[in-house]
Design an enzyme around this catalytic site. Structure first.
Site, PDB file in Angstrom:
ATOM      1  N   ASN A 191       0.839  -1.188   0.000  1.00  0.00           N
ATOM      2  CA  ASN A 191       0.000   0.000   0.000  1.00  0.00           C
ATOM      3  C   ASN A 191       0.885   1.253   0.000  1.00  0.00           C
ATOM      4  O   ASN A 191       2.049   1.189   0.387  1.00  0.00           O
ATOM      5  CB  ASN A 191      -0.876  -0.066   1.262  1.00  0.00           C
ATOM      6  N   ASN A 193       1.424   3.669   1.860  1.00  0.00           N
ATOM      7  CA  ASN A 193       2.115   4.154   3.062  1.00  0.00           C
ATOM      8  C   ASN A 193       3.118   3.140   3.615  1.00  0.00           C
ATOM      9  O   ASN A 193       3.751   3.384   4.626  1.00  0.00           O
ATOM     10  CB  ASN A 193       1.083   4.491   4.152  1.00  0.00           C
ATOM     11  N   LYS A 194       3.269   1.986   2.961  1.00  0.00           N
ATOM     12  CA  LYS A 194       4.129   0.935   3.516  1.00  0.00           C
ATOM     13  C   LYS A 194       5.604   1.222   3.228  1.00  0.00           C
ATOM     14  O   LYS A 194       5.948   2.143   2.518  1.00  0.00           O
ATOM     15  CB  LYS A 194       3.731  -0.434   2.959  1.00  0.00           C
ATOM     16  N   ILE A 195       6.467   0.342   3.791  1.00  0.00           N
ATOM     17  CA  ILE A 195       7.902   0.603   3.718  1.00  0.00           C
ATOM     18  C   ILE A 195       8.392   0.567   2.267  1.00  0.00           C
ATOM     19  O   ILE A 195       9.247   1.343   1.876  1.00  0.00           O
ATOM     20  CB  ILE A 195       8.682  -0.353   4.648  1.00  0.00           C
TER      21      ILE A 195
END
Length: 379
Positions: A191, A193-195
């Site tokens: 997604n 906002n993930k790393i």
């Protein structure tokens, strides 16, 4: 100092490098935009290589991966699935997609993840009540590894398979091994906002070749081997596109840098916030684990301050800084009001006292100081 003096600082924005464009250009030049293609195969190989899982199936979201994982484990109507209460709703929703019901278990204080003792209590009582617990979902919250040795031992003792939700935890390690290969099936999320990100996306990982094949089949509308469109089972449109997989390939080249930076940001917050007695920075790493520090979190100590996380959040907003409460436990959500819960006080207390701070890997040291300065103004 008004907010327009400063660009907005987001919680965890995407961080793209140059590499992604190479893969995207290649896909566009080859006219390979449709779902399956070389980027998809390559991205799945990258994920296997990185996590140590034998098979990876790239999908449209982590939620889709959990859904397919539960189907592969044979979870259906009348079954129960144990889920930590302290997690994002996407961990529990797919349990209902397959007609089963979640059973919530509280966290423990050292990692904020599923408590092995409470897990045993839940399995014990569900068995006594004659319930069919078909799976246990373990989440590594905020990129902190759960107490896997104990959890897997309890699961094995009761003969219940573990589905590992490593959506927030790519790049974290437990006893030297990357997360994402500890469950019978494991789930990742890419997604925005993930790393690392593919804008939207996820993956299902497993060492079971039959499951991997079955997941691919179900994710592409479950089409039978026939020259025309023939379908004998219900399928889904869950495959990741070849274009987005290209972004994923470029991001995977940078994963170690991204983890390193997020860990540095966590360490800076720890150092700069240490003088503030009212604040405790999120959990320390247990021995022999490496958190990816996807988000740095803080807890307020009510003994030292009257302020609430919401006071802090609103104050940070005036400085154009985004922050966010910790996950509201699922047993406190209206959607799951009737679901049984084992334990209770810990996750509710964390929610009442906690806040997530900006932790994006593109943050500068000055950005971190800016957040700390704003927190100091309040505390």
């Amino acid at each position: 100092m008004h907010s327009d003096d400063h660009d907005r600082l987001y919680l965890s924005p995407p961080h793209l490098g140059r590499h992604e464009l190479n893969y995207l250009h290649k896909a566009i030049e080859d006219n390979w935009v449709a779902p399956v293609g070389p980027n998809l195969d390559g991205f799945e190989r990258d994920l296997c290589q990185y996590t140590g899982a034998k098979y990876a199936v790239a999908l449209s979201s982590g939620t889709a991966a959990i859904h397919l994982g539960l189907l592969l484990l044979g979870v259906g109507p009348g079954d129960e699935v144990i889920v930590p209460s302290f997690t994002f709703v996407a961990t529990a929703n797919p349990v209902r997609y397959v007609g089963a019901e979640p059973v919530f278990v509280d966290s423990e204080a050292s990692t904020w993840n599923l408590c092995p003792e409470r897990l045993r209590e839940a399995l014990d009582e569900r068995r006594r009540l004659g319930k069919q617990v078909k799976a246990i979902i373990v989440v590594h919250l905020y990129g902190m590894p759960a107490r896997l040795t104990e959890i897997l031992a309890v699961a094995a003792e009761y003969g219940v398979p573990v589905l590992e939700d490593a959506a927030e935890a790519l790049g974290a390690r437990y006893h030297g091994r990357p997360l994402g290969a500890f469950g019978a099936l494991s789930v990742l999320s890419f997604n925005g906002n993930k790393i690392i990100t593919t804008s939207g996306g996820g993956a299902l990982l497993t060492d079971n070749g039959d499951w991997a094949r079955q997941a691919r089949f179900l994710a592409t509308q479950a089409r039978d081997a026939a020259p025309y469109y023939q379908h004998s089972v219900q399928g889904y449109n869950y495959r990741l596109s070849n274009l987005l997989a290209g972004i994923g390939r470029g991001q995977m080249e940078l994963i170690e840098d991204r983890v390193k930076r997020r860990r540095e940001i966590y360490a800076q917050y720890c150092e700069l916030l240490q003088p503030l007695e009212a604040v405790q920075v999120g959990p320390a790493e247990p021995a022999d684990t490496r958190a990816n520090r996807w988000l740095t979190t803080l807890l307020l100590r009510p003994t030292y301050t009257e302020r609430t996380p919401e006071d802090l959040r609103l104050h940070l907003e005036t400085r154009n800084i985004e922050s966010r409460p910790l996950w509201k436990p699922l047993h406190l959500q209206p959607l799951f009001a009737a679901v049984p819960m084992y334990g209770g006080p810990l996750s509710a207390d964390l929610f009442a006292r906690g806040l997530c701070l900006p932790s994006g890997s593109a943050m500068t040291d000055a950005d971190v100081r800016r957040v700390v300065q704003a927190l100091r103004e309040m505390l």
